[in-house]
Design a protein around this motif. Structure first.
Motif, short mmCIF file in Angstrom:
data_model
loop_
_atom_site.label_atom_id
_atom_site.label_comp_id
_atom_site.label_asym_id
_atom_site.label_seq_id
_atom_site.Cartn_x
_atom_site.Cartn_y
_atom_site.Cartn_z
N SER A 35 0.81 -1.21 0.00
CA SER A 35 0.00 0.00 0.00
C SER A 35 0.85 1.27 0.00
N GLU A 36 2.14 1.16 0.34
CA GLU A 36 3.01 2.32 0.34
C GLU A 36 3.27 2.75 -1.10
N GLY A 37 3.19 4.04 -1.32
CA GLY A 37 3.47 4.56 -2.64
C GLY A 37 2.28 4.46 -3.59
N HIS A 38 1.17 3.94 -3.11
CA HIS A 38 -0.01 3.83 -3.96
C HIS A 38 -0.63 5.21 -4.08
N PRO A 39 -0.87 5.71 -5.31
CA PRO A 39 -1.33 7.08 -5.48
C PRO A 39 -2.64 7.39 -4.77
N GLU A 40 -3.55 6.42 -4.69
CA GLU A 40 -4.83 6.69 -4.05
C GLU A 40 -4.71 6.79 -2.54
N LYS A 41 -3.67 6.21 -1.95
CA LYS A 41 -3.53 6.18 -0.50
C LYS A 41 -2.59 7.27 0.01
N GLU A 42 -1.90 7.97 -0.84
CA GLU A 42 -0.97 9.01 -0.41
C GLU A 42 -1.73 10.27 -0.05
N THR A 43 -1.30 10.93 1.02
CA THR A 43 -1.88 12.21 1.38
C THR A 43 -0.97 13.30 0.85
N PRO A 44 -1.55 14.38 0.36
CA PRO A 44 -0.71 15.46 -0.16
C PRO A 44 0.07 16.11 0.97
N PRO A 45 1.22 16.68 0.66
CA PRO A 45 2.00 17.34 1.71
C PRO A 45 1.24 18.53 2.27
N LEU A 46 1.45 18.79 3.55
CA LEU A 46 0.77 19.89 4.22
C LEU A 46 1.45 21.21 3.84
N LEU A 47 0.65 22.15 3.38
CA LEU A 47 1.19 23.47 3.05
C LEU A 47 1.53 24.20 4.34
N GLU A 48 2.54 25.04 4.30
CA GLU A 48 2.98 25.76 5.49
C GLU A 48 1.86 26.65 6.03
N SER A 49 1.10 27.28 5.16
CA SER A 49 0.00 28.14 5.62
C SER A 49 -1.06 27.32 6.35
N ASP A 50 -1.34 26.10 5.87
CA ASP A 50 -2.30 25.23 6.55
C ASP A 50 -1.76 24.75 7.90
N ARG A 51 -0.46 24.47 7.95
CA ARG A 51 0.15 24.02 9.20
C ARG A 51 0.08 25.12 10.25
N VAL A 52 0.38 26.36 9.86
CA VAL A 52 0.34 27.48 10.80
C VAL A 52 -1.10 27.73 11.26
N ALA A 53 -2.05 27.64 10.35
CA ALA A 53 -3.46 27.83 10.72
C ALA A 53 -3.90 26.76 11.72
#
Length: 107
Positions: A35-53
């Protein structure tokens, strides 16, 4: 001769059981890696603005307001250590330093 045969039967059964358990473990390990590396199971990286919020939404503060034990001496030691960690050169070293220091300050 019968004693040897009975021990051999037990040893054979143990070997068979060990082999079956090993096969099961290998199968499970392959399933988790599949399941690792499977495109449907990957979460997009967290944007810095979203992390700060999210940081402010959770009412986090820095540096931590309390330490365990909550004494003046321990607070001074931990704050000094956090200042030292801030001076580390690489992001990896700083991350590791912060993780270890915050864990030590709160456990």
């Amino acid at each position: 001769m019968k004693a040897f045969q009975s021990r051999r039967g037990v040893n054979g059964a143990c070997c068979w059981l060990f082999g079956l358990m090993l096969l099961l473990l290998l199968t499970l390990a392959q399933d988790t890696h599949a399941s690792e590396g499977h495109p449907e199971k990957e979460t997009p990286p967290l944007l810095e603005s979203d992390r700060v919020a999210a940081y402010y939404q959770r009412n986090y503060t820095w540096p931590p307001p309390r330490y365990i034990p909550n004494t003046r001496g321990w607070q001074q030691v931990m704050q000094e250590r956090l200042r030292q960690v801030a001076c580390l050169e690489t992001p990896h070293e700083r991350y590791e330093g912060y993780m270890q220091t915050v864990y030590a300050a709160h456990v």
